[in-house]
Structure formats: structure tokens, C-alpha cells
Design a protein around this motif. Sequence first.
Motif, PDB file in Angstrom:
ATOM      1  N   VAL A  60      -8.730  32.620  44.177  1.00 45.77           N
ATOM      2  CA  VAL A  60      -9.754  33.538  43.660  1.00 45.77           C
ATOM      3  C   VAL A  60     -10.967  33.529  44.586  1.00 45.77           C
ATOM      4  N   ASP A  61     -11.410  32.327  44.974  1.00 39.80           N
ATOM      5  CA  ASP A  61     -12.548  32.209  45.897  1.00 39.80           C
ATOM      6  C   ASP A  61     -12.249  32.928  47.211  1.00 39.80           C
ATOM      7  N   ALA A  62     -11.006  32.792  47.689  1.00 38.67           N
ATOM      8  CA  ALA A  62     -10.611  33.413  48.961  1.00 38.67           C
ATOM      9  C   ALA A  62     -10.679  34.934  48.874  1.00 38.67           C
ATOM     10  N   ILE A  63     -10.186  35.486  47.764  1.00 40.79           N
ATOM     11  CA  ILE A  63     -10.214  36.939  47.583  1.00 40.79           C
ATOM     12  C   ILE A  63     -11.670  37.413  47.513  1.00 40.79           C
ATOM     13  N   GLU A  64     -12.493  36.661  46.796  1.00 40.56           N
ATOM     14  CA  GLU A  64     -13.925  36.999  46.711  1.00 40.56           C
ATOM     15  C   GLU A  64     -14.590  36.898  48.084  1.00 40.56           C
ATOM     16  N   ALA A  65     -14.101  35.979  48.918  1.00 36.86           N
ATOM     17  CA  ALA A  65     -14.667  35.806  50.259  1.00 36.86           C
ATOM     18  C   ALA A  65     -14.228  36.926  51.209  1.00 36.86           C
ATOM     19  N   GLY A  66     -13.220  37.690  50.806  1.00 36.68           N
ATOM     20  CA  GLY A  66     -12.810  38.814  51.643  1.00 36.68           C
ATOM     21  C   GLY A  66     -11.353  38.815  52.067  1.00 36.68           C
ATOM     22  N   ALA A  67     -10.575  37.827  51.630  1.00 38.06           N
ATOM     23  CA  ALA A  67      -9.143  37.835  51.950  1.00 38.06           C
ATOM     24  C   ALA A  67      -8.482  38.994  51.206  1.00 38.06           C
ATOM     25  N   LYS A  68      -7.447  39.575  51.796  1.00 36.98           N
ATOM     26  CA  LYS A  68      -6.789  40.742  51.215  1.00 36.98           C
ATOM     27  C   LYS A  68      -5.633  40.365  50.293  1.00 36.98           C
ATOM     28  N   ASP A  69      -5.080  39.172  50.484  1.00 34.25           N
ATOM     29  CA  ASP A  69      -3.924  38.761  49.697  1.00 34.25           C
ATOM     30  C   ASP A  69      -3.735  37.261  49.892  1.00 34.25           C
ATOM     31  N   PHE A  70      -2.762  36.690  49.210  1.00 32.46           N
ATOM     32  CA  PHE A  70      -2.453  35.284  49.437  1.00 32.46           C
ATOM     33  C   PHE A  70      -0.955  35.056  49.303  1.00 32.46           C
ATOM     34  N   ILE A  71      -0.470  34.089  50.035  1.00 36.03           N
ATOM     35  CA  ILE A  71       0.922  33.678  49.928  1.00 36.03           C
ATOM     36  C   ILE A  71       0.947  32.184  49.644  1.00 36.03           C
ATOM     37  N   VAL A  72       1.957  31.768  48.906  1.00 36.05           N
ATOM     38  CA  VAL A  72       2.028  30.398  48.429  1.00 36.05           C
ATOM     39  C   VAL A  72       3.022  29.589  49.257  1.00 36.05           C
ATOM     40  N   LYS A  73       2.623  28.344  49.525  1.00 37.30           N
ATOM     41  CA  LYS A  73       3.527  27.405  50.200  1.00 37.30           C
ATOM     42  C   LYS A  73       4.324  26.664  49.131  1.00 37.30           C
ATOM     43  N   PRO A  74       5.561  26.295  49.391  1.00 33.50           N
ATOM     44  CA  PRO A  74       6.320  26.586  50.615  1.00 33.50           C
ATOM     45  C   PRO A  74       6.604  28.086  50.719  1.00 33.50           C
ATOM     46  N   PHE A  75       6.657  28.590  51.948  1.00 34.38           N
ATOM     47  CA  PHE A  75       6.772  30.027  52.154  1.00 34.38           C
ATOM     48  C   PHE A  75       8.125  30.583  51.743  1.00 34.38           C
ATOM     49  N   ASP A  76       8.078  31.698  51.017  1.00 34.01           N
ATOM     50  CA  ASP A  76       9.274  32.462  50.704  1.00 34.01           C
ATOM     51  C   ASP A  76       9.263  33.650  51.662  1.00 34.01           C
ATOM     52  N   GLU A  77      10.321  33.760  52.460  1.00 38.23           N
ATOM     53  CA  GLU A  77      10.349  34.758  53.523  1.00 38.23           C
ATOM     54  C   GLU A  77      10.020  36.166  53.026  1.00 38.23           C
ATOM     55  N   SER A  78      10.655  36.592  51.935  1.00 42.77           N
ATOM     56  CA  SER A  78      10.418  37.964  51.465  1.00 42.77           C
ATOM     57  C   SER A  78       8.996  38.143  50.947  1.00 42.77           C
ATOM     58  N   GLN A  79       8.437  37.090  50.355  1.00 44.65           N
ATOM     59  CA  GLN A  79       7.055  37.179  49.869  1.00 44.65           C
ATOM     60  C   GLN A  79       6.081  37.332  51.043  1.00 44.65           C
ATOM     61  N   VAL A  80       6.335  36.597  52.115  1.00 41.99           N
ATOM     62  CA  VAL A  80       5.482  36.683  53.306  1.00 41.99           C
ATOM     63  C   VAL A  80       5.529  38.098  53.881  1.00 41.99           C
ATOM     64  N   ILE A  81       6.746  38.619  54.053  1.00 44.10           N
ATOM     65  CA  ILE A  81       6.928  39.959  54.636  1.00 44.10           C
ATOM     66  C   ILE A  81       6.284  41.023  53.753  1.00 44.10           C
ATOM     67  N   ASP A  82       6.482  40.914  52.430  1.00 42.79           N
ATOM     68  CA  ASP A  82       5.890  41.884  51.482  1.00 42.79           C
ATOM     69  C   ASP A  82       4.369  41.864  51.578  1.00 42.79           C
ATOM     70  N   SER A  83       3.794  40.678  51.611  1.00 46.42           N
ATOM     71  CA  SER A  83       2.348  40.541  51.656  1.00 46.42           C
ATOM     72  C   SER A  83       1.791  41.162  52.944  1.00 46.42           C
ATOM     73  N   VAL A  84       2.415  40.834  54.068  1.00 47.47           N
ATOM     74  CA  VAL A  84       1.978  41.365  55.364  1.00 47.47           C
ATOM     75  C   VAL A  84       2.065  42.896  55.368  1.00 47.47           C
ATOM     76  N   SER A  85       3.168  43.434  54.876  1.00 47.57           N
ATOM     77  CA  SER A  85       3.334  44.898  54.836  1.00 47.57           C
ATOM     78  C   SER A  85       2.265  45.541  53.963  1.00 47.57           C
ATOM     79  N   ARG A  86       2.005  44.935  52.807  1.00 48.50           N
ATOM     80  CA  ARG A  86       1.015  45.465  51.871  1.00 48.50           C
ATOM     81  C   ARG A  86      -0.371  45.490  52.509  1.00 48.50           C
ATOM     82  N   VAL A  87      -0.755  44.398  53.138  1.00 49.16           N
ATOM     83  CA  VAL A  87      -2.095  44.289  53.725  1.00 49.16           C
ATOM     84  C   VAL A  87      -2.261  45.223  54.915  1.00 49.16           C
ATOM     85  N   LEU A  88      -1.201  45.421  55.682  1.00 47.37           N
ATOM     86  CA  LEU A  88      -1.299  46.267  56.868  1.00 47.37           C
ATOM     87  C   LEU A  88      -1.290  47.773  56.521  1.00 47.37           C
ATOM     88  N   ARG A  89      -0.845  48.100  55.339  1.00 50.30           N
ATOM     89  CA  ARG A  89      -0.756  49.507  54.918  1.00 50.30           C
ATOM     90  C   ARG A  89      -2.073  50.208  54.917  1.00 50.30           C
TER      91      ARG A  89
END
Length: 119
Positions: free
Chosen positions: A90-119
Motif C-alpha cells: 500500500v505504501d509503495a502504491i501511494e509512493a508512486g508504484a504502478k503495481d506489485f508482484i509477490v515473491k516467490p515469482f509466478d511467471e504468468s503474474q510477472v508477465i501480466d503485471s508488466v503488460s498491464r503497467v506498460l499499456r
Amino acid sequence: MARILIVDDARFMRITLTNILRKADHEIVGEAENGLEAIQLFRELNPDLVTMDITMPEMNGLDAVKEIRREFNDAKIIMCSAMGQQKMVVDAIEAGAKDFIVKPFDESQVIDSVSRVLR
């Protein structure tokens, strides 16, 4: 294809993200181990996107996001956090981050997040 800067103090995590993102045809333009390096590399490389770990030595991800967004208002940053750090997310989003991904990384979640943010 996006130019991506990966920021994480754990080399293993940087390698994991690099492999996931390269498979999706993105270019990794740099890696940083802490927030101070991240800011410096952002200025030099001007990447399309940054993946930013929260907990790092010297300067944490939250402070680095604030600093980068202060200089580069349109910077696209995705926070990476371990489970159980919802408050930090929540703090990160308030600081200006566009999204977040959780560790350990799930490949499809990473790709989805990157695509969403770059759109």
C-alpha cells in the motif's frame, strides 16, 4: 519489447526475473542491488519499466520509488514483495508504484503485471 531495470539485493531474484522477462521478449538494460544504485541507473538508462524490491540495504525500495518519481513523474515501477508485506505494498502504491508482484515469482503474474503497467 520493453527496456527493464531490475532492482533486488538478492542475485538469485534478479536472475529469476531476468529469465522470466527475457522469455517474454523484454530487454534487461540494468540491475541494481539497492535503492541508491537504482536511482543512479534510472538516470543513466531511462528504462521503460523498473521492478523494485522493497527491503534492501543502503536505501529501500519505497524511498527509491519516491526519489525516482520525484525526478521522473511518468516512471513505471512495479514493486516486488514477499508475502505478508501488504502494508508495504500500500505504501509503495501511494509512493508512486504502478503495481506489485509477490515473491516467490509466478511467471504468468510477472508477465501480466508488466503488460498491464506498460499499456
